[in-house]
Motif scaffolding. Structure first.
Motif, short mmCIF file in Angstrom:
data_model
loop_
_atom_site.label_atom_id
_atom_site.label_comp_id
_atom_site.label_asym_id
_atom_site.label_seq_id
_atom_site.Cartn_x
_atom_site.Cartn_y
_atom_site.Cartn_z
N VAL A 61 -42.24 -120.47 -6.73
CA VAL A 61 -41.77 -121.78 -6.28
C VAL A 61 -42.43 -122.15 -4.94
O VAL A 61 -42.61 -123.32 -4.63
N PHE A 62 -42.78 -121.16 -4.16
CA PHE A 62 -43.40 -121.37 -2.84
C PHE A 62 -44.75 -120.67 -2.81
O PHE A 62 -44.97 -119.75 -2.01
N PRO A 63 -45.70 -121.11 -3.62
CA PRO A 63 -46.94 -120.35 -3.76
C PRO A 63 -47.93 -120.50 -2.63
O PRO A 63 -48.87 -119.72 -2.51
N ASP A 64 -47.72 -121.50 -1.77
CA ASP A 64 -48.74 -121.82 -0.78
C ASP A 64 -48.37 -121.42 0.64
O ASP A 64 -49.17 -121.57 1.55
N HIS A 65 -47.18 -120.91 0.84
CA HIS A 65 -46.74 -120.64 2.22
C HIS A 65 -47.42 -119.42 2.84
O HIS A 65 -47.63 -119.40 4.05
N GLU A 66 -47.75 -118.43 2.06
CA GLU A 66 -48.42 -117.25 2.64
C GLU A 66 -49.74 -117.64 3.28
O GLU A 66 -50.05 -117.25 4.41
N GLY A 67 -50.53 -118.42 2.54
CA GLY A 67 -51.81 -118.87 3.08
C GLY A 67 -51.64 -119.78 4.27
O GLY A 67 -52.39 -119.70 5.25
N CYS A 68 -50.64 -120.67 4.20
CA CYS A 68 -50.41 -121.60 5.30
C CYS A 68 -49.95 -120.86 6.55
O CYS A 68 -50.39 -121.18 7.67
N LEU A 69 -49.08 -119.89 6.38
CA LEU A 69 -48.61 -119.11 7.53
C LEU A 69 -49.78 -118.37 8.19
O LEU A 69 -49.86 -118.29 9.42
N ALA A 70 -50.70 -117.86 7.38
CA ALA A 70 -51.88 -117.19 7.93
C ALA A 70 -52.73 -118.19 8.72
O ALA A 70 -53.26 -117.87 9.79
N ASP A 71 -52.88 -119.43 8.19
CA ASP A 71 -53.66 -120.45 8.88
C ASP A 71 -53.00 -120.83 10.22
O ASP A 71 -53.69 -121.01 11.23
N VAL A 72 -51.67 -120.96 10.21
CA VAL A 72 -50.95 -121.31 11.43
C VAL A 72 -51.12 -120.22 12.49
O VAL A 72 -51.40 -120.50 13.66
N THR A 73 -50.98 -118.97 12.07
CA THR A 73 -51.11 -117.84 13.00
C THR A 73 -52.52 -117.78 13.59
O THR A 73 -52.69 -117.56 14.80
N ALA A 74 -53.51 -118.00 12.74
CA ALA A 74 -54.90 -117.98 13.21
C ALA A 74 -55.17 -119.13 14.17
O ALA A 74 -55.88 -118.98 15.17
N PHE A 75 -54.60 -120.30 13.87
CA PHE A 75 -54.79 -121.47 14.74
C PHE A 75 -54.21 -121.21 16.12
O PHE A 75 -54.83 -121.52 17.15
N LEU A 76 -53.03 -120.64 16.17
CA LEU A 76 -52.42 -120.34 17.46
C LEU A 76 -53.23 -119.30 18.23
O LEU A 76 -53.43 -119.43 19.44
N LEU A 97 -47.38 -129.46 7.48
CA LEU A 97 -47.23 -130.80 6.92
C LEU A 97 -48.38 -131.13 5.97
O LEU A 97 -48.17 -131.70 4.89
N ARG A 98 -49.58 -130.79 6.38
CA ARG A 98 -50.76 -131.08 5.54
C ARG A 98 -50.66 -130.38 4.20
O ARG A 98 -51.03 -130.93 3.17
N MET A 99 -50.13 -129.16 4.20
CA MET A 99 -49.96 -128.42 2.95
C MET A 99 -49.07 -129.20 1.98
O MET A 99 -49.34 -129.29 0.79
N TYR A 100 -48.00 -129.79 2.52
CA TYR A 100 -47.08 -130.57 1.68
C TYR A 100 -47.72 -131.87 1.19
O TYR A 100 -47.56 -132.26 0.04
#
Length: 239
Positions: A61-76, A97-100
């Motif tokens: 149901v939440f297939p994209d959050h792992e990748g997005c969390l990795a992107d957020v962590t890398a951005f920070l 937000l962009r992921m959604y």
């Protein structure tokens, strides 16, 4: 003259096929009534293939959050000391937000499903907490050494997550219509005004008053002249 033949349609990647099959069944049967076996049967793959991509049924149901969390962590992590910390976190949350917004139909479908299933709402909260923890860890590093730095980091991280969710859910409730970017700007602007860094001592401008007074002038007269210079109109009464 040879006849031109059309190429056969390309099958979606296995991961996408599993997601599509899962949501089709969730819509037709309900989430609780759908099993992993049902999903793999409809997708035409084996159980091992499902668990290669998704540890559990909730994860599909939440297939994209792992990748997005990795992107957020890398951005920070890619930021530097010149970045205002709260602003950097606000910029990072826009990746979520962009992921959604990249797939509004899927995001709205997931939102509706999550509202109906208590277990998925709990899972979603755990996902939000992971983003919030990433924000807090970044802010703790940037605010280390400040008075109440850890407290500021945790509170600001929670505020960014809450502001993002407020704007996002408003957009999802409207079926993905409207300008979510403007709503997000407003919500994050509120966070920055409340938790953004105050001007440093070097950035503050202060008035300097130089007063020349005769030796022996009474103190009340000196104070009166200073207040007059500063534009004050409440002079003390003479003793």
């Amino acid at each position: 003259m040879s006849e031109k033949t059309e190429a056969a349609p390309t099958k979606p990647p296995m991961r996408d096929a599993l997601i599509a099959a899962a949501f089709q069944l969730f819509t037709e049967r309900g989430y609780e009534q759908t099993t992993v076996d049902d999903i793999v049967t409809l997708a035409g793959v084996g159980r091992r293939s499902f668990f290669r991509y998704f540890p559990s049924k909730e994860d599909v149901v939440f297939p994209d959050h792992e990748g997005c969390l990795a992107d957020v962590t890398a951005f920070l992590a890619a930021g530097d000391d010149a970045d205002e910390p709260v602003q950097r976190v606000c910029d990072a949350v826009r990746l979520v937000l962009r992921m959604y917004t990249e797939n509004p139909a899927f995001s709205v479908q997931r939102y509706r499903l999550t509202k109906q299933v208590p277990g998925l709402r709990a899972y979603e909260l755990s996902v939000v907490w992971r983003y919030e923890r990433a924000f807090a860890e970044y802010l703790r590093g940037r605010l280390a050494g400040r008075r109440d730095g850890a407290l500021q980091a945790d509170v600001a991280a929670a505020a960014v997550a809450a502001a993002h969710n407020n704007a996002l859910r408003s957009w999802l409730r409207s079926d993905g219509e409207g300008d979510v970017g403007t709503e997000m700007d407003h919500a994050l602007g509120y966070v920055r005004s409340a938790f953004g860094a105050a001007p440093s001592d070097a950035e503050r401008t202060e008035d300097v008053v130089v007063l020349v007074s005769r030796r022996g002038a009474p103190l009340w007269r000196v104070v009166q002249e200073i207040e007059a210079t500063l534009g004050e109109d409440r002079s003390p009464a003479a003793p």
